[in-house]
Structures are given as C-alpha cells and as structure tokens.
Design a protein around this motif. Sequence first.
Motif, mmCIF file in Angstrom:
data_model
loop_
_atom_site.group_PDB
_atom_site.id
_atom_site.type_symbol
_atom_site.label_atom_id
_atom_site.label_comp_id
_atom_site.label_asym_id
_atom_site.label_seq_id
_atom_site.Cartn_x
_atom_site.Cartn_y
_atom_site.Cartn_z
ATOM 1 N N VAL A 11 48.627 39.162 29.127
ATOM 2 C CA VAL A 11 48.081 40.183 30.025
ATOM 3 C C VAL A 11 48.852 40.128 31.346
ATOM 4 O O VAL A 11 48.709 39.171 32.123
ATOM 5 N N GLY A 12 49.678 41.138 31.575
ATOM 6 C CA GLY A 12 50.434 41.213 32.824
ATOM 7 C C GLY A 12 49.617 41.933 33.883
ATOM 8 O O GLY A 12 49.169 43.061 33.654
ATOM 9 N N THR A 13 49.421 41.294 35.016
ATOM 10 C CA THR A 13 48.605 41.903 36.079
ATOM 11 C C THR A 13 49.369 41.897 37.404
ATOM 12 O O THR A 13 50.409 41.257 37.532
ATOM 13 N N ARG A 14 48.789 42.589 38.360
ATOM 14 C CA ARG A 14 49.404 42.649 39.691
ATOM 15 C C ARG A 14 49.448 41.282 40.375
ATOM 16 O O ARG A 14 50.204 41.069 41.320
ATOM 17 N N LYS A 15 48.663 40.350 39.880
ATOM 18 C CA LYS A 15 48.624 39.025 40.511
ATOM 19 C C LYS A 15 49.017 37.904 39.562
ATOM 20 O O LYS A 15 48.630 36.756 39.766
ATOM 21 N N GLY A 16 49.759 38.247 38.516
ATOM 22 C CA GLY A 16 50.255 37.200 37.640
ATOM 23 C C GLY A 16 50.030 37.501 36.170
ATOM 24 O O GLY A 16 49.483 38.542 35.805
ATOM 25 N N LEU A 17 50.482 36.564 35.334
ATOM 26 C CA LEU A 17 50.360 36.695 33.876
ATOM 27 C C LEU A 17 49.257 35.770 33.378
ATOM 28 O O LEU A 17 49.207 34.596 33.753
ATOM 29 N N LEU A 18 48.389 36.306 32.530
ATOM 30 C CA LEU A 18 47.365 35.487 31.887
ATOM 31 C C LEU A 18 47.661 35.433 30.393
ATOM 32 O O LEU A 18 48.056 36.444 29.798
ATOM 33 N N ILE A 19 47.468 34.275 29.796
ATOM 34 C CA ILE A 19 47.489 34.168 28.331
ATOM 35 C C ILE A 19 46.059 33.902 27.891
ATOM 36 O O ILE A 19 45.450 32.902 28.287
ATOM 37 N N GLU A 35 51.434 33.072 39.533
ATOM 38 C CA GLU A 35 50.273 33.466 40.322
ATOM 39 C C GLU A 35 50.697 34.232 41.577
ATOM 40 O O GLU A 35 51.626 33.836 42.276
ATOM 41 N N ALA A 36 50.018 35.346 41.795
ATOM 42 C CA ALA A 36 50.206 36.221 42.962
ATOM 43 C C ALA A 36 51.438 37.117 42.866
ATOM 44 O O ALA A 36 51.684 37.919 43.756
ATOM 45 N N ILE A 37 52.202 36.984 41.760
ATOM 46 C CA ILE A 37 53.383 37.835 41.598
ATOM 47 C C ILE A 37 53.066 38.942 40.583
ATOM 48 O O ILE A 37 52.550 38.653 39.503
ATOM 49 N N PRO A 38 53.374 40.200 40.895
ATOM 50 C CA PRO A 38 53.122 41.269 39.914
ATOM 51 C C PRO A 38 53.936 41.062 38.632
ATOM 52 O O PRO A 38 55.154 40.888 38.685
ATOM 53 N N VAL A 39 53.244 41.059 37.503
ATOM 54 C CA VAL A 39 53.902 40.954 36.194
ATOM 55 C C VAL A 39 53.783 42.320 35.517
ATOM 56 O O VAL A 39 52.710 42.735 35.088
ATOM 57 N N VAL A 40 54.890 43.021 35.481
ATOM 58 C CA VAL A 40 54.923 44.410 35.022
ATOM 59 C C VAL A 40 54.754 44.495 33.511
ATOM 60 O O VAL A 40 54.099 45.394 32.984
ATOM 61 N N TYR A 41 55.370 43.549 32.799
ATOM 62 C CA TYR A 41 55.368 43.616 31.337
ATOM 63 C C TYR A 41 55.577 42.206 30.805
ATOM 64 O O TYR A 41 56.353 41.437 31.370
ATOM 65 N N LEU A 356 39.789 40.896 37.362
ATOM 66 C CA LEU A 356 41.225 40.630 37.334
ATOM 67 C C LEU A 356 41.884 41.577 38.331
ATOM 68 O O LEU A 356 41.245 42.488 38.864
ATOM 69 N N ALA A 357 43.168 41.380 38.550
ATOM 70 C CA ALA A 357 43.919 42.371 39.332
ATOM 71 C C ALA A 357 44.260 43.548 38.412
ATOM 72 O O ALA A 357 43.976 43.518 37.215
ATOM 73 N N VAL A 358 44.865 44.573 38.967
ATOM 74 C CA VAL A 358 45.310 45.730 38.167
ATOM 75 C C VAL A 358 46.082 45.223 36.945
ATOM 76 O O VAL A 358 46.990 44.405 37.076
ATOM 77 N N VAL A 359 45.708 45.711 35.769
ATOM 78 C CA VAL A 359 46.390 45.276 34.543
ATOM 79 C C VAL A 359 47.518 46.261 34.234
ATOM 80 O O VAL A 359 47.291 47.466 34.102
ATOM 81 N N TYR A 360 48.733 45.728 34.117
ATOM 82 C CA TYR A 360 49.902 46.557 33.810
ATOM 83 C C TYR A 360 50.251 46.521 32.326
ATOM 84 O O TYR A 360 50.775 47.499 31.798
ATOM 85 N N SER A 361 50.049 45.381 31.689
ATOM 86 C CA SER A 361 50.478 45.306 30.291
ATOM 87 C C SER A 361 49.596 44.367 29.487
ATOM 88 O O SER A 361 49.113 43.353 30.009
ATOM 89 N N VAL A 362 49.379 44.733 28.235
ATOM 90 C CA VAL A 362 48.585 43.931 27.294
ATOM 91 C C VAL A 362 49.355 43.904 25.973
ATOM 92 O O VAL A 362 49.620 44.956 25.388
ATOM 93 N N ARG A 363 49.745 42.730 25.535
ATOM 94 C CA ARG A 363 50.489 42.635 24.278
ATOM 95 C C ARG A 363 50.016 41.420 23.486
ATOM 96 O O ARG A 363 50.053 40.293 23.988
ATOM 97 N N PHE A 364 49.561 41.672 22.247
ATOM 98 C CA PHE A 364 49.246 40.561 21.360
ATOM 99 C C PHE A 364 50.522 39.786 21.070
ATOM 100 O O PHE A 364 51.614 40.350 20.995
ATOM 101 N N MET A 365 50.371 38.484 20.898
ATOM 102 C CA MET A 365 51.506 37.697 20.419
ATOM 103 C C MET A 365 51.734 38.044 18.954
ATOM 104 O O MET A 365 50.784 38.199 18.200
#
Lengths: 370, 90
Positions: A11-19, A35-41, A356-365
């Motif tokens: 999950v890429g968000t405006r405030k980092g990547l979550l797995i 953390e705190a860095i926008p993850v676009v994809y 969460l922060a704004v979600v930019y991307s969601v990708r299943f592994m």
Amino acid sequence: MGVRLQNKVLVGTRKGLLILRRDAAGWTVESAHFEAIPVVYAMQDPRDGSLWASLDHGHWGGKLQRSRDGGATWQEVEAPKYPEGATCPPEFKTPATTSYIWIIEPGGADEPERLYIGTEPGGLFRSDDGGDSFQLVAPLWNHHSNKHWFGGGREYPGVCAIQINPRDSRHITVGISVGGVYVSEDGGESWEARNRGLFADYLPDKYAEFGHDPHIILASPSNPDVLWQQNHCGLFRSEDGGRHWQSISDKSGGPADFGFALALDEKDERVAWMAPAVSAEYRVPVGRALVICRSEDGGQTWQDLRQGLPQQHCYDLVFRHALDKRADSLAFGTTAGNFYVSGDRGDSWRCIANNLAVVYSVRFMRWAGA
Amino acid sequence: MAQVKFTPNLKRFFPDLCECSIEAATVAELVAACDQRWRGLSDYLIDETGALRKHVNIFIGDELLRDKRALSDAIAPETRVHIMQALSGG
C-alpha cells in the motif's frame, strides 16, 4: 498455494509504504517503510519476487527503491533520466526532467532483466539490466502526435499505464494521461495511436485522433486482446487490442462512469471492477456513498457493491493504481486514508484501516515463490 | 577551499554526510565534488539538466544562489556554503 498468493498487499501512501499481511486473525500491518515519504507506486515483480517502490520526495526528487528480500532491506536505484536536450510536451520549451514516476511494470516472463517505468512528463523508460539503469523509449517520446499530449491534474503528461502482452512481450500497450493509447508490436521500435471510439469532451473535436485521457488501461490476463479502460470521459472496452473502443459506462443511470481505478478478473475477460466518482468537475463519491461497481458481461451492465462500505458523508476517491484483485480477493485504498478488502469478489467489504495518509497505490504481491 | 554544510535531513539518505572542505570555483563544481564523495548526492540536489531542484536552497555565505539553472555562481576561497531544503508544506 492460492491462499498464500493473496496474503500480502503493498500500500503506497503519501506518508510511506505499508505491507499488510493476512493471517488467521485477519489483516494487519506487517511493516512500514519510507516513513513520511510519498510512495507513488509499489509492486512485486512476479518473475523474481523483488519489490519496487517509486518515491516522490518533496525536496529531493523522484527516486526508485528495490528490495530483494521481501522488504527487509531496500536499495536506491538510479531513477530514470531524460536525455540532454529533451523538452516537455506540448510546448517543447521547458527541459524535460523526471518529475514523477507513475508506474513500474515488469517485462515479459521471457525477458527477466527487462522493466518499464512510466513517468511525467510523458516518457516511457526501459531497463535491460534488471533495473540498474533505464533508457528513454525514444520512438514513443518522439511520436509525431506528441504535440497533442498535455498535463491533466499535474503539470505535464504522464505514462500511467503499461501492459505487456503475455503472449508476446514485444506487444506493449501504454496509456498517456493526457495523450491517449499507444501500442507497439515490435518491442517499442514503432508506435501506433489507438484511440478510435474514445471521446474527449474537453477537446474542441471530441473524436480527435490524439489527446485522450486514459486514467488506466488493463489487458485481460486470460485474453490480452481484451482491453478495459477507465478514461476521463467514462469507461471503454476493446476486443481487438485497442483498435476499436466501445463506451461501456452504465447507461441505466448507475454510478459506473467517471473514475480512476480498474481491476480485472484473471480468468474471465468479461468481468471487471471500477470505483466511481460523480464526474471530473465534481470529484466526490456518487451520493456521498462508497461503492465499487462490477460488470460480469463485458461492461453491458454494472452492479453496485456496497455491503460493508460507508453509505453516507463519504468523500473517499480511489486513485488509478489503488484498486487490485487477486483470486477472490479485492483491495482498495482511498484519498481519505481508508483501506478496504473483500474476500468474495466484492460482494462484501471489510474496513482494515482508517487514518492512513492518502493512498496512491494498492498491489497484491504476486510472486509464486522460488 | 569552501566550507560546506548540509541540512541534517540529508543524513537520512547519506548517513555519513558531514561538514567538509571542498575545492571548487563554482557551485556546480562543488555539487559535482560532493557527489564524488557521497555517490548519488547530486541527484538529490539537482535534476538531470543540472538545475537546482525546486525545493532545495543553496546559500553562499549569507546569500542565496542566483543561478539556479546552471549553478554558475562563483565561490571565493574560505566561503561557507550551506545546502539546505526550502520551506514547503505537506
């Protein structure tokens, strides 16, 4: 095996990547990165399991990160660079620089070292060394129609969709937002615009050959000649690799029309999901209610899926890369920082996270494992 | 030799970044010299055309860099150069 494949989502968000990981107790956040860095994809390369993330530092520019150990450690990879003298469409006055890395797409199964990157201001890049270095795909960047490309929402056009035909890795379909659909059948040496049947009601000639706005394009995994497109001006589908497009927005007054995100069924080319909003000028959920729409007949009809989703005072949008599907599971994240999953093809939904922060991307592994 | 000081925020990406003395006649030369020591650092400060990134500030003494496009500003010997991030929201 089937269960294991759907067990993790990036999950890429405006405030980092979550797995996120699913176990017997349900979905939990397994780890947080950047953390705190926008993850676009962010996505997993299904060929070797490596993870990729595109970062959009506010201060330091767009960066690429790669992990070869499931996210335990990350290495920065040099981000793609435009060649000297390149200038931004449509005026071609401003020097072109990689201002945003929209998407990272693995090459075909038969070309394990190849990756593609879609960027703003409109350049497609290719790597042939596993992502250590990237080169601009010049024949597309220099396409004679590039004066018809322009920014939509951002300052410059972006390559937001890249699809590699699983039957022929030389067959590449790209969506430029704003520009249109471009297809190469010779590995990127030559490109053809395929926008017939689309319309662009923001242009003087809405049936113009170029200047269309595909928010996202997906090819059916089971029949890659079938393309689905969420466009700025509605939903479209093609059964001949993009040569002809048909409008498939809901004609019955239902919400399936404007939106950003799409997901396709792996096995049935007639089945897709989309996340509607009212319109380009009115970007809120239809009726302030969160809904995912599913078609099971190639877009002829659409069904609203609302069970488990908030149905009032809702302002969530789903961005173009923030909806994904794997087997019977679907997942999406929203601009309001909410995250939902379904285990029954969208019939019912469960909220996994708020705040969460704004979600930019969601990708299943998608890696099947070594 | 110019005395170069960096915003501590860059240490997240270059943990061994530290104040240092660098021989350079212009800011462009100084950034290139820094990149020799901390590989990849220049990509954080300038884009592929050599222009300063929009949200990065470089001070020569107390003065802001003037030539953000080519970083041609001259650096006198013993000048202090501060590489900072600009103020921006979000």
